[in-house]
Design a protein around this motif. Structure first.
Motif, PDB file in Angstrom:
ATOM      1  N   ASP A 125      34.431  42.628  42.490  1.00 36.11           N
ATOM      2  CA  ASP A 125      35.690  42.651  43.242  1.00 36.11           C
ATOM      3  C   ASP A 125      36.455  43.960  43.095  1.00 36.11           C
ATOM      4  O   ASP A 125      37.560  44.093  43.635  1.00 36.11           O
ATOM      5  CB  ASP A 125      36.582  41.496  42.782  1.00 36.11           C
ATOM      6  CG  ASP A 125      35.947  40.136  43.058  1.00 36.11           C
ATOM      7  OD1 ASP A 125      35.209  40.026  44.050  1.00 36.11           O
ATOM      8  OD2 ASP A 125      36.177  39.208  42.257  1.00 36.11           O
ATOM      9  N   VAL A 126      35.911  44.920  42.339  1.00 32.96           N
ATOM     10  CA  VAL A 126      36.548  46.226  42.172  1.00 32.96           C
ATOM     11  C   VAL A 126      35.523  47.304  42.504  1.00 32.96           C
ATOM     12  O   VAL A 126      34.330  47.028  42.641  1.00 32.96           O
ATOM     13  CB  VAL A 126      37.084  46.417  40.740  1.00 32.96           C
ATOM     14  CG1 VAL A 126      38.047  45.297  40.366  1.00 32.96           C
ATOM     15  CG2 VAL A 126      35.949  46.493  39.731  1.00 32.96           C
ATOM     16  N   THR A 184      41.019  49.581  40.890  1.00 27.92           N
ATOM     17  CA  THR A 184      41.488  48.222  41.131  1.00 27.92           C
ATOM     18  C   THR A 184      42.751  48.251  41.992  1.00 27.92           C
ATOM     19  O   THR A 184      43.441  49.268  42.078  1.00 27.92           O
ATOM     20  CB  THR A 184      41.805  47.496  39.811  1.00 27.92           C
ATOM     21  OG1 THR A 184      42.839  48.225  39.111  1.00 27.92           O
ATOM     22  CG2 THR A 184      40.573  47.427  38.925  1.00 27.92           C
ATOM     23  N   ALA A 236      46.401  45.858  42.963  1.00 29.76           N
ATOM     24  CA  ALA A 236      47.277  44.811  42.448  1.00 29.76           C
ATOM     25  C   ALA A 236      46.885  43.468  43.056  1.00 29.76           C
ATOM     26  O   ALA A 236      46.622  43.365  44.267  1.00 29.76           O
ATOM     27  CB  ALA A 236      48.729  45.139  42.766  1.00 29.76           C
ATOM     28  N   GLU A 237      46.849  42.442  42.214  1.00 29.08           N
ATOM     29  CA  GLU A 237      46.434  41.113  42.656  1.00 29.08           C
ATOM     30  C   GLU A 237      47.338  40.616  43.789  1.00 29.08           C
ATOM     31  O   GLU A 237      48.565  40.700  43.718  1.00 29.08           O
ATOM     32  CB  GLU A 237      46.488  40.140  41.484  1.00 29.08           C
ATOM     33  CG  GLU A 237      45.941  38.756  41.811  1.00 29.08           C
ATOM     34  CD  GLU A 237      45.911  37.847  40.605  1.00 29.08           C
ATOM     35  OE1 GLU A 237      45.534  36.670  40.755  1.00 29.08           O
ATOM     36  OE2 GLU A 237      46.259  38.324  39.494  1.00 29.08           O
ATOM     37  N   GLY A 238      46.719  40.123  44.850  1.00 33.39           N
ATOM     38  CA  GLY A 238      47.464  39.575  45.979  1.00 33.39           C
ATOM     39  C   GLY A 238      48.016  40.609  46.934  1.00 33.39           C
ATOM     40  O   GLY A 238      48.690  40.249  47.911  1.00 33.39           O
ATOM     41  N   SER A 239      47.746  41.879  46.684  1.00 31.65           N
ATOM     42  CA  SER A 239      48.288  42.943  47.537  1.00 31.65           C
ATOM     43  C   SER A 239      47.389  43.162  48.750  1.00 31.65           C
ATOM     44  O   SER A 239      46.219  42.767  48.769  1.00 31.65           O
ATOM     45  CB  SER A 239      48.396  44.241  46.739  1.00 31.65           C
ATOM     46  OG  SER A 239      47.103  44.716  46.413  1.00 31.65           O
ATOM     47  N   ALA A 241      44.233  44.793  47.714  1.00 29.15           N
ATOM     48  CA  ALA A 241      43.221  43.891  47.163  1.00 29.15           C
ATOM     49  C   ALA A 241      42.411  43.257  48.287  1.00 29.15           C
ATOM     50  O   ALA A 241      41.175  43.108  48.182  1.00 29.15           O
ATOM     51  CB  ALA A 241      43.880  42.826  46.298  1.00 29.15           C
ATOM     52  N   ASP A 242      43.102  42.882  49.374  1.00 23.90           N
ATOM     53  CA  ASP A 242      42.383  42.331  50.530  1.00 23.90           C
ATOM     54  C   ASP A 242      41.441  43.372  51.124  1.00 23.90           C
ATOM     55  O   ASP A 242      40.317  43.044  51.547  1.00 23.90           O
ATOM     56  CB  ASP A 242      43.381  41.872  51.593  1.00 23.90           C
ATOM     57  CG  ASP A 242      44.236  40.699  51.131  1.00 23.90           C
ATOM     58  OD1 ASP A 242      43.799  39.979  50.204  1.00 23.90           O
ATOM     59  OD2 ASP A 242      45.335  40.520  51.698  1.00 23.90           O
TER      60      ASP A 242
END
Length: 274
Positions: free
Chosen positions: A116-117, A251, A253-256, A259-260
């Motif tokens: 995921d990164v 990486t 930020a989660e939910g940013s 990230a999408d």
């Protein structure tokens, strides 16, 4: 020149120009013909003779002791990365081990374990040696083929890809300077610096600045041609199993939205594989 025989002296000269008398509590009365500190002032602050310090800058003295380098680092207010670089230039740091282009199986498993990164491994000259699928999509074929530094300075696309190109360029030159400081010099790095000085006026300008900061963590904004704007945090780690190789992980930020976009790059990579 990239492989200057007086690299330590040139480094001292550049750092001296950055420290003002006020920074170290010295009086500033009277006209000053130099930027920053005078040689005599650095010598006093470091506790060495003015003649000895002048010989260091001029390259006539090439074997300073560790105590002298430590005193000079303190006098010039050098940060940790610049201090380590000074020791390497003075040939007081451990000898660099040979660097291999082979990325070991453990590192490859690590790359595959973070789908995921964006994760990739580079050589001391920042050639890409291995990637996970997301990183391959993030970097793109031109950057993968040319190497990070030639892409940054010689490709017109890099000026659009990196939102803050100047900041990224300074960081890359600084990191390359650290790589050049190892003893013995790594041929790939020496050749790359010489080539970039010839082919890029922007690189030559930044190279003469002699700033030194390591690659630890930084934020980059990227205009990616497939997924648009991303804001990513980059962290870089030295490989313990393969000295000289570096692992970089990017990486979001989660939910940013970024990230999408990273997730979308993973989907594009999967579709390309099929």
């Amino acid at each position: 020149m990239a492989a200057s025989r007086n690299a330590f002296g040139e480094f001292l000269t550049a750092q001296r120009a950055r420290v003002s008398p006020q920074d170290v509590g010295l009086p500033t009365a009277g006209a000053r013909r130099v930027a920053g500190l005078r040689r005599e002032e650095v010598a006093v602050l470091a506790g060495v003779s003015a003649d000895y310090y002048a010989r260091l800058e001029q390259g006539r003295e090439r074997t300073p002791s560790a105590q002298v380098v430590e005193a000079l680092c303190a006098a010039l207010r050098l940060g940790p990365d610049a201090q380590a670089h000074a020791y390497r230039l003075a040939r007081l740091a451990p000898t660099a081990l040979p660097v291999s282009d082979q990325v070991g199986p453990d590192m490859r498993r690590l790359l595959d374990s973070v789908p995921d990164v964006a994760a990739y491994v580079v050589s001391p000259a920042f050639r890409v040696l291995a990637t996970n699928p997301v990183a391959a999509e993030l970097l793109g074929p031109e950057q993968m083929a040319r190497g990070a530094v030639p892409y940054l300075f010689l490709s017109a696309a890099a000026r659009t890809y990196f939102v803050d190109w100047e900041h990224i360029a300074r960081a890359a030159v600084s990191a390359l300077r650290l790589a050049l400081g190892f003893s013995p010099p790594r041929p790939e790095v020496t050749e790359l610096v010489a080539r970039m000085e010839r082919e890029s006026t922007d690189f030559a300008r930044l190279w003469q600045d002699h700033r030194v900061t390591g690659l630890v963590a930084t934020t980059k904004q990227i205009n990616h041609p497939a997924v648009g704007r991303l804001e990513l945090t980059y962290q870089t780690f030295e490989s313990r199993d393969a000295p000289g190789q570096q692992l970089t992980i990017a990486t979001a930020a989660e939910g940013s939205p970024s990230a999408d976009s990273l997730a979308l790059l993973g989907t594009l990579a999967a579709d390309r594989a099929v």
